[in-house]
Design a protein around this motif. Structure first.
Motif, mmCIF file in Angstrom:
data_model
loop_
_atom_site.group_PDB
_atom_site.id
_atom_site.type_symbol
_atom_site.label_atom_id
_atom_site.label_comp_id
_atom_site.label_asym_id
_atom_site.label_seq_id
_atom_site.Cartn_x
_atom_site.Cartn_y
_atom_site.Cartn_z
ATOM 1 N N PRO A 67 30.082 100.135 16.752
ATOM 2 C CA PRO A 67 30.751 101.029 17.693
ATOM 3 C C PRO A 67 30.237 100.801 19.109
ATOM 4 O O PRO A 67 29.084 100.408 19.316
ATOM 5 C CB PRO A 67 30.379 102.426 17.192
ATOM 6 C CG PRO A 67 30.050 102.235 15.741
ATOM 7 C CD PRO A 67 29.413 100.879 15.665
ATOM 8 N N VAL B 140 29.736 107.959 13.922
ATOM 9 C CA VAL B 140 28.841 106.951 14.485
ATOM 10 C C VAL B 140 27.387 107.327 14.213
ATOM 11 O O VAL B 140 27.006 108.488 14.343
ATOM 12 C CB VAL B 140 29.073 106.825 16.010
ATOM 13 C CG1 VAL B 140 28.086 105.842 16.633
ATOM 14 C CG2 VAL B 140 30.516 106.394 16.297
ATOM 15 N N ASN C 17 37.015 100.471 20.446
ATOM 16 C CA ASN C 17 36.120 101.346 19.682
ATOM 17 C C ASN C 17 34.955 100.589 19.063
ATOM 18 O O ASN C 17 33.883 101.159 18.856
ATOM 19 C CB ASN C 17 36.887 102.048 18.558
ATOM 20 C CG ASN C 17 37.736 103.196 19.057
ATOM 21 O OD1 ASN C 17 37.587 103.644 20.190
ATOM 22 N ND2 ASN C 17 38.633 103.674 18.212
ATOM 23 N N MET C 18 35.190 99.315 18.741
ATOM 24 C CA MET C 18 34.163 98.511 18.087
ATOM 25 C C MET C 18 34.131 97.123 18.714
ATOM 26 O O MET C 18 35.111 96.677 19.318
ATOM 27 C CB MET C 18 34.410 98.410 16.582
ATOM 28 C CG MET C 18 34.283 99.728 15.849
ATOM 29 S SD MET C 18 34.349 99.522 14.053
ATOM 30 C CE MET C 18 32.754 98.790 13.739
ATOM 31 N N VAL D 127 28.072 102.340 11.885
ATOM 32 C CA VAL D 127 29.225 103.111 11.410
ATOM 33 C C VAL D 127 28.804 104.055 10.297
ATOM 34 O O VAL D 127 28.078 103.658 9.373
ATOM 35 C CB VAL D 127 30.341 102.171 10.901
ATOM 36 C CG1 VAL D 127 31.451 102.957 10.211
ATOM 37 C CG2 VAL D 127 30.907 101.355 12.058
#
Length: 552
Positions: free
Chosen positions: A304, A346, A69-70, A389
């Motif tokens: 992200p 996001v 995800n990141m 984020v």
């Protein structure tokens, strides 16, 4: 509960006073000074220390950085070393997590060994505190076995000699203990339901939290029958386990998901257990490396990924990639008509940033837009993926990113998703089960079309499995749970082996893949990377901790 946070400094002093050994070995202690356990307030201080050692914002974000995800994009980090396949047994993260978890277990053991010394404590109060500390101890062991597999296990304090000789206990035995503890805690009846907590008790462990923990523990083992049982308790028996439901923001229903993670709505009726923070006293500062630069971030180091962004459906209930792709999706205008949870999570180019006073700022991240947030290359201060984020951004935090926003450990949407997954794994999910779980989650998110809401009867069990897994990813994104789903589904080779990407836009420059920025190269080894190494320092102290986990 927030009142107890004011005594952190006192608790720390108590621990330092009592402790005669460093916490980087299997914990031992000389907490035998009878003059400490003289009143209930001191016992509460020790209990509160356990809460602080159980979980934190730092742990949540650290776990999120282990997933797809990141991606860490500036400088070095231990998580980045792990994901690039470069970790060794001497990695600081391996040693620090071991130390911190066993330090928390030490606190729990000291409490349990000495709480009976407190004079005049009502039995009901003592029994409730004992069950809270047992929950904390179980959760700390749960963390340890999910990171390291087999670990040293004990439920009473051990001697210094034993600390240097203790062996690793099989993970399954420790998990059996955790399940037994949680069942006993729930059956003893000492923990209240969430709605019975008075204001100063908000954030304390409840019977609902114990039930949610039990469901998650079984989920990570793949015991879907038990997952359905315990998640079902929380869905179907509110009189015993607590009345939880998906949070609905009364002012603007369409903003419910966004407002779920704001300071105004802490302790709402979706939250089963969270970790309490207090502005200017106990706070976290991770947004300094994740938020837009224009919103006081110091640097954009953790961003992200495009892989996460691609998981959000269009409002037509269709994906933007692969089979069944929405024909209306425009890759050159990718953020229009998307699942609202994307904008709640996001920050992307041309993002409409909502301020607390109701005003809106436009965030530009694309190259050439010439703002403090614009992409400027792979080694600059700004985002390297084109994304920042937003989820958990605290619009009341200080200019130096000190946030007092609580961090959620368990919430009802996760329970619904666990239940849905369990139902489908035990046999294709039924319409009633779908309408109890996935449909209300999507309705709360803002979907209105049948393609998104209605039971997909024509899909196979495997196809629905993919739907539920994707729903879990987007609903729980950036809440520290994705890595554990990757781990239990055994999809590391699929999602953590190869290039991590940033966004696609004209003039990106640099290294691209079909127009999408290449950000980092991950390497995943199925025979190594689902577990961490036992810390090298621990194996040097205690040869019985060998052999190490494979691959290190």
């Amino acid at each position: 509960m927030k009142k107890l946070i004011y005594s952190i400094a006192v608790i720390t002093a108590v621990i330092q006073f009592y402790s005669c050994q460093k916490l980087d070995i299997a914990p031992i202690s000389k907490f035998t000074e009878a003059n400490y356990w003289t009143d209930i307030d001191k016992a509460k201080l020790m209990l509160n220390m356990g809460y602080n050692q159980m979980y934190s914002a730092g742990i949540m974000w650290r776990d999120e950085f282990l997933s797809d995800n990141m991606v860490h994009t500036y400088g070095t980090s231990d998580q980045n070393s792990i994901r690039r396949g470069e970790a060794t047994a001497s990695l600081n993260l391996f040693a620090n997590e071991w130390k911190d978890a066993y330090g928390g277990i030490k606190t729990c053991l000291v409490f349990l060994a000495n709480v009976d010394r407190v004079p005049g404590m009502p039995e009901a109060t003592k029994n409730r505190m004992i069950d809270e500390i047992r929950f904390i101890r179980a959760y700390l062991y749960f963390r340890l076995v999910n990171y390291y597999g087999d670990v040293p296990f004990f439920t009473t304090e051990i001697s210094l000699d034993d600390a240097y000789k203790i062996k690793r206990t099989p993970k399954n035995e420790i998990l059996a203990f955790i399940h037994s503890e949680l069942d006993d805690i729930m059956n003893r009846g000492n923990l209240p339901r969430a709605e019975n907590l008075v204001a100063e008790e908000k954030g304390r462990i409840t019977i609902g939290a114990a039930c949610a923990f039990q469901a998650r523990a079984y989920l990570y083992e793949g015991n879907y029958q038990k997952v359905k049982e315990y998640a079902g308790y929380l869905i179907n028996d509110p009189s015993k386990y607590g009345a939880y439901q998906l949070f609905q923001y009364p002012a603007k229903k369409e903003e419910s998901y966004f407002m779920l993670f704001t300071p105004e709505n802490e302790y709402n009726n979706e939250v089963i257990l969270d970790i309490t923070y207090v502005p200017n006293l106990k706070y976290w500062t991770n947004m300094s490396q994740m938020a837009p630069i224009s919103k006081n971030a110091e640097i954009s180091a953790d961003n992200p990924t495009q892989e996460l962004v691609d998981c959000y459906l269009t409002m037509n209930g269709l994906p933007v990639k692969g089979t069944g792709k929405d024909p209306a999706y425009n890759e050159n205008d990718p953020y229009v008509n998307r699942d609202p949870r994307l904008s709640a999570t996001v920050v992307y180019d041309n993002y409409k940033w909502q301020n607390k006073n109701g005003s809106v700022d436009v965030i530009r991240t694309a190259a050439g837009t010439n703002t403090s947030d614009s992409y400027k290359g792979p080694v600059e201060r700004q985002t390297k993926t084109g994304y920042y984020v937003h989820k958990y951004y605290d619009w009341t935090m200080t200019p130096n990113n000190q946030s007092g926003l609580n961090i959620i450990m368990f919430r009802f949407a996760d329970v619904l998703l666990m239940y849905a997954e369990a139902c489908n794994e035990l046999g294709k999910i039924t319409q009633q089960e779908w309408d109890t779980t996935i449909r209300p989650i999507r309705e709360r998110a803002g979907f209105k079309v049948a393609a998104a809401l209605d039971y997909p009867a024509a899909k196979s069990q495997g196809e629905i499995r993919d739907v539920i897994r994707n729903e879990r990813r987007v609903e729980l994104a950036l809440e520290g749970l994705r890595w554990y789903d990757v781990k239990r589904w055994k999809i590391g080779q699929e999602v953590l082996n190869g290039t991590m990407h940033g966004f696609r836009f004209s003039g990106a420059g640099g290294d691209t893949d079909g127009g999408y920025v290449r950000v980092n190269q991950y390497k995943f080894n199925d025979n190594r990377d689902y577990l961490w190494s036992v810390p090298l320092t621990q194996m040097d102290l205690n040869q019985n901790l060998k052999p190490n986990n494979p691959g290190y």
